[in-house]
Motif scaffolding. Structure first.
Motif, short mmCIF file in Angstrom:
data_model
loop_
_atom_site.label_atom_id
_atom_site.label_comp_id
_atom_site.label_asym_id
_atom_site.label_seq_id
_atom_site.Cartn_x
_atom_site.Cartn_y
_atom_site.Cartn_z
N ASP A 117 4.93 0.67 6.25
CA ASP A 117 6.01 -0.01 5.53
C ASP A 117 5.46 -0.53 4.21
N LEU A 118 6.13 -0.23 3.11
CA LEU A 118 5.62 -0.61 1.80
C LEU A 118 5.75 -2.11 1.53
N ALA A 119 6.78 -2.75 2.07
CA ALA A 119 6.91 -4.19 1.89
C ALA A 119 5.75 -4.92 2.58
N GLN A 120 5.38 -4.46 3.76
CA GLN A 120 4.23 -5.04 4.45
C GLN A 120 2.95 -4.78 3.66
N ALA A 121 2.84 -3.58 3.12
CA ALA A 121 1.65 -3.24 2.33
C ALA A 121 1.53 -4.15 1.12
N GLU A 122 2.65 -4.39 0.43
CA GLU A 122 2.62 -5.25 -0.75
C GLU A 122 2.29 -6.69 -0.38
N SER A 123 2.87 -7.17 0.72
CA SER A 123 2.60 -8.53 1.15
C SER A 123 1.12 -8.72 1.45
N PHE A 124 0.50 -7.74 2.11
CA PHE A 124 -0.91 -7.88 2.46
C PHE A 124 -1.83 -7.61 1.28
N TYR A 125 -1.71 -6.42 0.68
CA TYR A 125 -2.69 -6.00 -0.31
C TYR A 125 -2.49 -6.67 -1.67
N ALA A 126 -1.27 -7.04 -2.01
CA ALA A 126 -1.02 -7.71 -3.29
C ALA A 126 -0.99 -9.22 -3.12
N ASP A 127 -0.01 -9.72 -2.36
CA ASP A 127 0.20 -11.16 -2.27
C ASP A 127 -0.98 -11.88 -1.63
N THR A 128 -1.64 -11.25 -0.65
CA THR A 128 -2.70 -11.94 0.08
C THR A 128 -4.09 -11.47 -0.33
N LEU A 129 -4.35 -10.17 -0.29
CA LEU A 129 -5.69 -9.71 -0.64
C LEU A 129 -5.97 -9.96 -2.13
N GLY A 130 -4.96 -9.76 -2.98
CA GLY A 130 -5.12 -10.15 -4.37
C GLY A 130 -5.07 -9.06 -5.41
N PHE A 131 -4.77 -7.82 -5.01
CA PHE A 131 -4.54 -6.78 -5.99
C PHE A 131 -3.19 -6.99 -6.67
N ALA A 132 -3.01 -6.41 -7.85
CA ALA A 132 -1.72 -6.43 -8.53
C ALA A 132 -1.05 -5.07 -8.36
N VAL A 133 0.27 -5.06 -8.24
CA VAL A 133 1.01 -3.80 -8.19
C VAL A 133 1.00 -3.19 -9.58
N THR A 134 0.55 -1.94 -9.68
CA THR A 134 0.48 -1.26 -10.98
C THR A 134 1.45 -0.10 -11.10
N ALA A 135 1.98 0.41 -9.99
CA ALA A 135 2.96 1.50 -10.05
C ALA A 135 3.69 1.57 -8.72
N ARG A 136 4.92 2.06 -8.81
CA ARG A 136 5.73 2.28 -7.61
C ARG A 136 6.34 3.67 -7.71
N SER A 137 6.46 4.34 -6.59
CA SER A 137 7.16 5.61 -6.56
C SER A 137 7.93 5.71 -5.26
N ASP A 138 8.62 6.81 -5.08
CA ASP A 138 9.39 7.01 -3.86
C ASP A 138 8.44 7.14 -2.68
N GLY A 139 8.30 6.08 -1.90
CA GLY A 139 7.46 6.12 -0.72
C GLY A 139 6.01 5.76 -0.94
N ALA A 140 5.66 5.21 -2.10
CA ALA A 140 4.25 4.87 -2.36
C ALA A 140 4.15 3.65 -3.26
N LEU A 141 3.05 2.94 -3.09
CA LEU A 141 2.75 1.73 -3.84
C LEU A 141 1.31 1.83 -4.34
N PHE A 142 1.08 1.46 -5.61
CA PHE A 142 -0.24 1.56 -6.22
C PHE A 142 -0.68 0.17 -6.69
N LEU A 143 -1.94 -0.18 -6.43
CA LEU A 143 -2.41 -1.53 -6.69
C LEU A 143 -3.80 -1.49 -7.31
N ALA A 144 -4.10 -2.53 -8.11
CA ALA A 144 -5.41 -2.55 -8.77
C ALA A 144 -5.78 -3.96 -9.17
N ALA A 145 -7.02 -4.11 -9.59
CA ALA A 145 -7.53 -5.34 -10.20
C ALA A 145 -8.13 -4.98 -11.55
#
Length: 310
Positions: free
Chosen positions: A206-234
């Motif tokens: 689930d991408l919402a769960q992925a964003e909550s964990f990897y962005a909001d909690t782990l601390g990466f920033a969302v850098t791109a979104r596509s159909d069915g994928a999320l990209f994150l970086a620091a």
């Protein structure tokens, strides 16, 4: 004489292409700071020798250490991949796990040599190639089906950002033409010949769960979104981590299997770990704080170790 790598295959995904970027647009600010990079990926394998051969003779990694049950591979002593012997069912692409480990080469010449070696070692392993605007990427599968990306970045000044997201694409590349153009050229610069774990791309449920964990909690920033994928970086990178649900939508906790064992992230100092610990506590997530590291599991049970770079 060039070895024919194969016909370029569709990657199965396409990033949204924004319009022209404003000149002043900058990358998003991440909670993880400057110096953040990916550490070694752990793969659990039923055939240690086969995977060691693929990654050394093909990709071009060297053995850092090894015994009967484990092989550590890297470049110039830097650890990039940990292979661990295991008895377990094969990786299931319908479950959460690894989509690919992405090895970043410092220059096109070194990448061209790696492509040629890998094609010779594993002639049927090639899966496709794509110009992502920020990078040029070539995709393979190792002997147990783990995804592998070999890529080179375009200069950062050529990356475009719009509304806080990096502009990427998915245009075809002729791998044979790339090898013919770049093979044998002398590499230049202080990092010539270097290889790093540029990013890691995961399968999730689930991408919402992925964003909550990897962005909001782990601390990466969302850098791109596509159909069915999320990209994150620091630190202004195009992506250190990605999560997709193309084959794994709705997946729950990962079963015991071969394939991905763990993911590692390196940060610049202990202050980063203190801040991460506060975010994890605030999110109510269980974790382990060790000497110079924090260990936590993502929503699908993948072990993530965040440690101070040595």
């Amino acid at each position: 004489m060039l070895v024919v790598i194969g016909v370029v295959a569709a990657l199965g995904w396409h990033l949204t292409r924004p319009g022209a970027a404003d000149e002043g647009t900058r990358p998003p600010v991440s909670a993880l700071g400057a110096g953040t990079r990916m550490g070694p990926v752990e793969l659990r394998t039923a055939d240690l020798d086969a995977l060691r051969g693929f990654y050394t003779e093909g990709v071009g990694l060297s053995v850092v250490s090894q015994d009967d049950r484990e092989v550590i591979l890297g470049v110039d002593g830097s650890r990039l991949l940990r292979l661990v012997a295991a008895e377990a069912p094969a990786d299931d692409p319908g479950q959460a796990g690894l989509y690919h480990s992405a090895f970043l080469f410092a220059d096109e010449a070194a990448l061209a040599e790696a492509l040629l070696r890998t094609a010779r070692v594993a002639p049927t392993a090639f899966q496709g190639a794509s110009d992502h605007r920020v990078s040029q990427a070539f995709y393979f599968a190792d002997p147990e089906g783990n995804g592998v990306e070999l890529y080179v970045d375009r200069p950062r000044e050529q990356w475009r950002w719009q509304d806080g997201l990096v502009v990427m694409g998915s245009a075809a590349i002729d791998p044979n033409a790339f090898v013919a153009e770049h093979r044998g050229r002398a590499a230049t610069g202080p990092d010539a010949g270097a290889v790093t774990m540029g990013h890691v791309h995961l399968r999730g449920g689930d991408l919402a769960q992925a964003e909550s964990f990897y962005a909001d909690t782990l601390g990466f920033a969302v850098t791109a979104r596509s159909d069915g994928a999320l990209f994150l970086a620091a630190d202004g990178y195009h992506h250190h981590l990605a999560v997709n649900t193309w084959s794994s939508a709705g997946a729950g906790t990962r079963p015991d299997s071969l394939g991905l064992g763990s993911v590692a992230v390196h940060v610049a100092g202990s202050g980063e770990l203190d801040a991460l610990e506060r975010r994890l506590t605030g999110a109510g997530l269980a974790y382990e704080r060790g000497d110079g590291s924090v260990v936590v599991h993502d929503p699908w049970g993948t072990r993530v170790t965040v440690s101070v770079a040595g």
